[in-house]
Design an enzyme around this catalytic site. Structure first.
Site, PDB file in Angstrom:
ATOM      1  N   THR A 194       0.899  -1.151   0.000  1.00  0.00           N
ATOM      2  CA  THR A 194       0.000   0.000   0.000  1.00  0.00           C
ATOM      3  C   THR A 194       0.927   1.187   0.000  1.00  0.00           C
ATOM      4  OG1 THR A 194      -1.974  -0.893   1.111  1.00  0.00           O
ATOM      5  CG2 THR A 194      -1.444   1.358   1.606  1.00  0.00           C
ATOM      6  N   ARG A 222     -13.637  -7.533  -2.374  1.00  0.00           N
ATOM      7  CA  ARG A 222     -13.087  -7.261  -1.040  1.00  0.00           C
ATOM      8  C   ARG A 222     -12.553  -5.823  -0.971  1.00  0.00           C
ATOM      9  NH1 ARG A 222      -7.819  -5.552   0.941  1.00  0.00           N
ATOM     10  NH2 ARG A 222      -7.592  -6.365   3.045  1.00  0.00           N
ATOM     11  N   GLY A 224     -10.391  -3.221   1.591  1.00  0.00           N
ATOM     12  CA  GLY A 224      -9.545  -3.214   2.786  1.00  0.00           C
ATOM     13  C   GLY A 224      -9.731  -1.959   3.623  1.00  0.00           C
ATOM     14  N   ASP A 225      -8.743  -1.718   4.457  1.00  0.00           N
ATOM     15  CA  ASP A 225      -8.826  -0.599   5.390  1.00  0.00           C
ATOM     16  C   ASP A 225      -8.512   0.757   4.750  1.00  0.00           C
ATOM     17  OD1 ASP A 225      -6.178  -1.656   5.055  1.00  0.00           O
ATOM     18  OD2 ASP A 225      -5.511  -0.297   6.631  1.00  0.00           O
ATOM     19  N   THR A 245      -0.560   0.666   6.589  1.00  0.00           N
ATOM     20  CA  THR A 245      -0.358  -0.438   5.649  1.00  0.00           C
ATOM     21  C   THR A 245      -0.286  -1.729   6.445  1.00  0.00           C
ATOM     22  OG1 THR A 245       1.092  -1.434   4.003  1.00  0.00           O
ATOM     23  CG2 THR A 245       2.156  -0.049   5.659  1.00  0.00           C
ATOM     24  N   GLY A 246      -0.943  -2.767   5.939  1.00  0.00           N
ATOM     25  CA  GLY A 246      -0.899  -4.032   6.657  1.00  0.00           C
ATOM     26  C   GLY A 246      -2.125  -4.872   6.375  1.00  0.00           C
ATOM     27  N   THR A 247      -2.342  -5.850   7.214  1.00  0.00           N
ATOM     28  CA  THR A 247      -3.479  -6.756   7.063  1.00  0.00           C
ATOM     29  C   THR A 247      -4.761  -5.963   7.313  1.00  0.00           C
ATOM     30  OG1 THR A 247      -3.017  -7.379   9.337  1.00  0.00           O
ATOM     31  CG2 THR A 247      -2.243  -8.874   7.647  1.00  0.00           C
TER      32      THR A 247
HETATM   33  N1  ASP Z   1      -3.935  -2.557   3.997  1.00  0.00           N
HETATM   34  C1  ASP Z   1      -4.137  -2.876   2.621  1.00  0.00           C
HETATM   35  C2  ASP Z   1      -5.357  -3.707   2.440  1.00  0.00           C
HETATM   36  O1  ASP Z   1      -5.665  -4.476   3.324  1.00  0.00           O
HETATM   37  C3  ASP Z   1      -3.042  -3.617   1.974  1.00  0.00           C
HETATM   38  C4  ASP Z   1      -1.734  -3.529   2.595  1.00  0.00           C
HETATM   39  O2  ASP Z   1      -1.348  -2.527   3.170  1.00  0.00           O
HETATM   40  O3  ASP Z   1      -1.035  -4.517   2.457  1.00  0.00           O
HETATM   41  O4  ASP Z   1      -5.972  -3.612   1.407  1.00  0.00           O
END
Ligand code: ASP
Length: 341
Positions: A194, A222, A224-225, A245-247
């Site tokens: 991200t 889907r 994301g955040d 950035t992350g899950t």
């Molecule tokens: N946070 C982003 C998402 O879940 C992707 C990421 O930062 O890896 O879409």
């Protein structure tokens, strides 16, 4: 005597993740540092010219979207159906105005569309074809979905599809074994990609922007955040501007970006205390992996991550930009303006 205003500052990230196991060439590291430097300088210039934090983060994220090294815009990851679905958001800390788009696949620079939603619609979040029609009406550049594809991302999807795992999250992706050890400093298959930017301008205003292709092999539809207000992106002059950035699911469940602002306002925590608590305690408690960049109205920065690395950098007006990838990189714990990670 009038208090001295903090120097305008911009910070950017290009995703967090696991350190590659492969031997890394000097050139590979250099390419990432050079891209981060170039983009920081562009954002820094906007601030140096007296431009707004909103313009600085928009410019930086547009450049990150255009750079194929990062998972946003050109170079975005593939969904399970070998398509691209992009999410982006921008927020103005001075007014709490915000705009976002999600699940778009024809808008060249999704962060521009997010900004248009904020500036030219009564809404905060538009998704899918409706968002694309709006972007077209706004005169934004549209592209064929193939524009976003790169060979590297296609190979990444093939590796994910080759697994028995339903790889709907990064941890699943990380469980795969890879024949093609990543050429990038952070293992591309383990990287939580991200891009984002946060800034403080000379007027004391904060802004944040985030853009992403999401996760490789994600289920179509889907979101994301990143485009969800308060989860992956938030900005409020009274507390901070944040880009995560992350899950994404975990950042949504913890309302991570807003939690940092709330801790500052309600509990009197400093920016760094609040950001560290969310990234090192709140998110790991539900297996949330990743990091974020944050700046407050005093110009303090905090760039914590609970992975091995995060592509990141910051630049104060009049000072040389600093870029870093791993936790122990030179400058990473250096002068962040009083809030070293
Ligand atoms: N946070 C982003 C998402 O879940 C992707 C990421 O930062 O890896 O879409």
């Amino acid at each position: 005597m009038k208090p001295v205003s903090p120097l305008p500052v911009i910070a950017i990230h290009g995703g967090a993740g696991t350190m590659s196991r492969s031997d890394l060439s000097v050139e590979q590291h250099a390419a990432y540092h050079a891209a981060l430097q170039r983009i920081l300088r562009a954002g820094q210039q906007v601030l140096a010219d007296g431009g707004s934090a909103l313009d600085a983060v928009s410019v930086a994220v547009e450049l990150l979207e255009d750079c194929p090294l990062f998972n946003a815009g050109h170079g975005a990851v593939f969904t399970h159906d070998e398509t691209h679905e992009l999410d982006a958001m921008v927020m103005d800390g001075a007014t709490l105005r915000a705009g976002a788009v999600a699940c778009v696949s024809r808008i060249r620079r999704p962060v521009r569309a997010a900004r248009a939603v904020m500036a030219h619609s009564p809404h905060v979040l538009l998704v899918g074809p409706g968002a694309e029609v709006f972007a077209e009406e706004q005169g934004l550049e549209m592209v064929e979905p193939g524009y976003f594809s790169t060979d590297a991302r296609r190979q990444q999807l093939q590796r994910a599809l080759g697994s028995d795992t339903a790889v709907l999250d990064h941890d699943g992706a990380a469980a795969l074994s890879f024949r093609n050890a990543a050429a990038a400093p952070l293992d591309e298959d383990r990287k939580l990609g991200t891009v984002g930017a946060v800034a403080l301008d000379c007027h004391g205003n904060l802004a944040a922007a985030t853009s992403t292709g999401g996760m490789t092999n994600k289920r179509p539809g889907r979101i994301g955040d990143s485009p969800v207000i308060g989860a992956g992106t938030y900005a409020d002059n009274r507390s901070a501007a944040i880009s995560c950035t992350g899950t994404g699911e975990m950042f949504m469940r913890t309302v991570a970006a807003y939690d940092i602002c709330a801790r500052m306002v309600y509990a009197g925590q400093s920016l760094d205390e609040a950001a560290q608590a969310v990234v090192m305690q709140v998110l790991p408690a539900i297996d949330g992996r990743g990091g974020l960049i944050a700046v407050d109205a005093q110009g303090n920065l905090s760039l914590p991550f609970n992975t091995e690395g995060m592509y990141r950098g910051w630049a104060r007006v009049g000072e040389a930009p600093v870029t870093a990838i791993y936790a122990n990189d030179a400058g990473s714990a250096g002068d962040l303006g009083g809030s070293a990670p």
